[in-house]
Design an enzyme around this catalytic site. Structure first.
Site, PDB file in Angstrom:
ATOM      1  N   ASP A   1      10.089  10.360 105.871  1.00  0.00           N
ATOM      2  CA  ASP A   1      10.389  11.687 106.394  1.00  0.00           C
ATOM      3  C   ASP A   1      11.878  11.731 106.770  1.00  0.00           C
ATOM      4  O   ASP A   1      12.423  10.750 107.292  1.00  0.00           O
ATOM      5  CB  ASP A   1       9.520  11.947 107.636  1.00  0.00           C
ATOM      6  CG  ASP A   1       9.491  13.404 108.043  1.00  0.00           C
ATOM      7  OD1 ASP A   1       8.414  14.012 107.955  1.00  0.00           O
ATOM      8  OD2 ASP A   1      10.552  13.926 108.460  1.00  0.00           O
TER       9      ASP A   1
ATOM     10  N   ASN B   1      -1.089  18.366 109.163  1.00  0.00           N
ATOM     11  CA  ASN B   1      -1.013  19.712 109.734  1.00  0.00           C
ATOM     12  C   ASN B   1      -1.498  20.782 108.759  1.00  0.00           C
ATOM     13  O   ASN B   1      -1.310  20.657 107.546  1.00  0.00           O
ATOM     14  CB  ASN B   1       0.438  20.021 110.138  1.00  0.00           C
ATOM     15  CG  ASN B   1       0.903  19.137 111.279  1.00  0.00           C
ATOM     16  OD1 ASN B   1       0.146  18.858 112.209  1.00  0.00           O
ATOM     17  ND2 ASN B   1       2.144  18.677 111.219  1.00  0.00           N
TER      18      ASN B   1
ATOM     19  N   GLN C   1       2.034  23.842 109.806  1.00  0.00           N
ATOM     20  CA  GLN C   1       2.401  23.101 108.587  1.00  0.00           C
ATOM     21  C   GLN C   1       3.666  23.719 108.009  1.00  0.00           C
ATOM     22  O   GLN C   1       3.648  24.851 107.519  1.00  0.00           O
ATOM     23  CB  GLN C   1       1.258  23.166 107.556  1.00  0.00           C
ATOM     24  CG  GLN C   1       1.540  22.367 106.294  1.00  0.00           C
ATOM     25  CD  GLN C   1       0.416  22.486 105.259  1.00  0.00           C
ATOM     26  OE1 GLN C   1      -0.524  23.275 105.421  1.00  0.00           O
ATOM     27  NE2 GLN C   1       0.526  21.721 104.193  1.00  0.00           N
ATOM     28  N   GLU C   2       4.755  22.924 108.070  1.00  0.00           N
ATOM     29  CA  GLU C   2       6.050  23.437 107.606  1.00  0.00           C
ATOM     30  C   GLU C   2       6.124  23.458 106.079  1.00  0.00           C
ATOM     31  O   GLU C   2       6.563  24.432 105.476  1.00  0.00           O
ATOM     32  CB  GLU C   2       7.166  22.530 108.165  1.00  0.00           C
ATOM     33  CG  GLU C   2       8.568  22.896 107.766  1.00  0.00           C
ATOM     34  CD  GLU C   2       9.548  21.743 107.952  1.00  0.00           C
ATOM     35  OE1 GLU C   2      10.554  21.696 107.220  1.00  0.00           O
ATOM     36  OE2 GLU C   2       9.302  20.872 108.824  1.00  0.00           O
TER      37      GLU C   2
ATOM     38  N   HIS D   1       0.200  16.803 102.858  1.00  0.00           N
ATOM     39  CA  HIS D   1       0.812  15.498 103.129  1.00  0.00           C
ATOM     40  C   HIS D   1       0.204  14.891 104.377  1.00  0.00           C
ATOM     41  O   HIS D   1      -0.162  15.591 105.307  1.00  0.00           O
ATOM     42  CB  HIS D   1       2.337  15.605 103.271  1.00  0.00           C
ATOM     43  CG  HIS D   1       2.786  16.655 104.240  1.00  0.00           C
ATOM     44  ND1 HIS D   1       2.804  17.992 103.908  1.00  0.00           N
ATOM     45  CD2 HIS D   1       3.223  16.565 105.514  1.00  0.00           C
ATOM     46  CE1 HIS D   1       3.245  18.688 104.942  1.00  0.00           C
ATOM     47  NE2 HIS D   1       3.490  17.852 105.941  1.00  0.00           N
TER      48      HIS D   1
ATOM     49  N   HIS E   1       1.020  12.323 107.427  1.00  0.00           N
ATOM     50  CA  HIS E   1       2.105  11.646 108.151  1.00  0.00           C
ATOM     51  C   HIS E   1       1.606  10.285 108.643  1.00  0.00           C
ATOM     52  O   HIS E   1       0.515  10.189 109.205  1.00  0.00           O
ATOM     53  CB  HIS E   1       2.490  12.424 109.416  1.00  0.00           C
ATOM     54  CG  HIS E   1       3.064  13.780 109.190  1.00  0.00           C
ATOM     55  ND1 HIS E   1       4.414  14.034 109.281  1.00  0.00           N
ATOM     56  CD2 HIS E   1       2.489  14.977 108.911  1.00  0.00           C
ATOM     57  CE1 HIS E   1       4.639  15.322 109.069  1.00  0.00           C
ATOM     58  NE2 HIS E   1       3.484  15.924 108.844  1.00  0.00           N
TER      59      HIS E   1
END
Ligand code: 5GP
Ligand code: ZN
Length: 119
Positions: free
Chosen positions: A29, A85, A90-91, A96, A98
């Protein structure tokens, strides 16, 4: 589709790759608040937990188990959280997982220093 993680998987934009096979891609990240913060993504674009098929989900967790071991051995972290997320928190809208390493003492490393220990 304008997806930043698809572009990372296709190597259109660079990333600090930790692991790759036919199904998944794992990379650091950009935000290394937790040293060794890693993202595991399916190569196929799924949006979130509602979208991804069970077999892909299980496979991602299998890889997460392997990478947890590797991060623990190479970075000496003392705990690892798995987070995923959905919805407005969730950006990046490409599924995905983490991997968030935790350390009992304050550990600070640049992304390059983390990558050097992992490669
Ligand atoms: P989310 O909130 O969607 O679960 O988390 C998205 C994560 O992707 C964030 O932790 C953010 O730092 C990371 N991220 C966003 N853009 C990039 C990028 O271009 N490269 C990398 N390596 N990480 C990114
Ligand atoms: Zn994508």
């Amino acid at each position: 589709m304008d997806c930043i993680f698809c572009k990372i998987i296709n190597k259109e934009i660079p990333s600090y790759k930790i692991y790759e096979d036919d199904t998944v891609y794992a990379f650091l990240d950009l935000n290394q608040e937790h040293c060794g913060h890693t993202l595991i993504v399916p190569k196929e674009h799924f949006q979130d937990i509602d979208d991804i098929p069970n077999d892909k989900l299980m496979y991602i967790f299998d890889i997460a188990r392997k990478l947890k071991k590797e991060l623990t051995e190479k970075l000496n972290c003392e705990g690892i959280a798995l987070t995923q997320n959905n919805g407005f928190i969730q950006e990046v809208k490409h599924f995905h997982l983490h991997l968030l390493p935790y350390y009992k003492n304050n550990v600070q490393m640049t992304i390059e220093e983390v990558y050097d220990k992992l490669k």
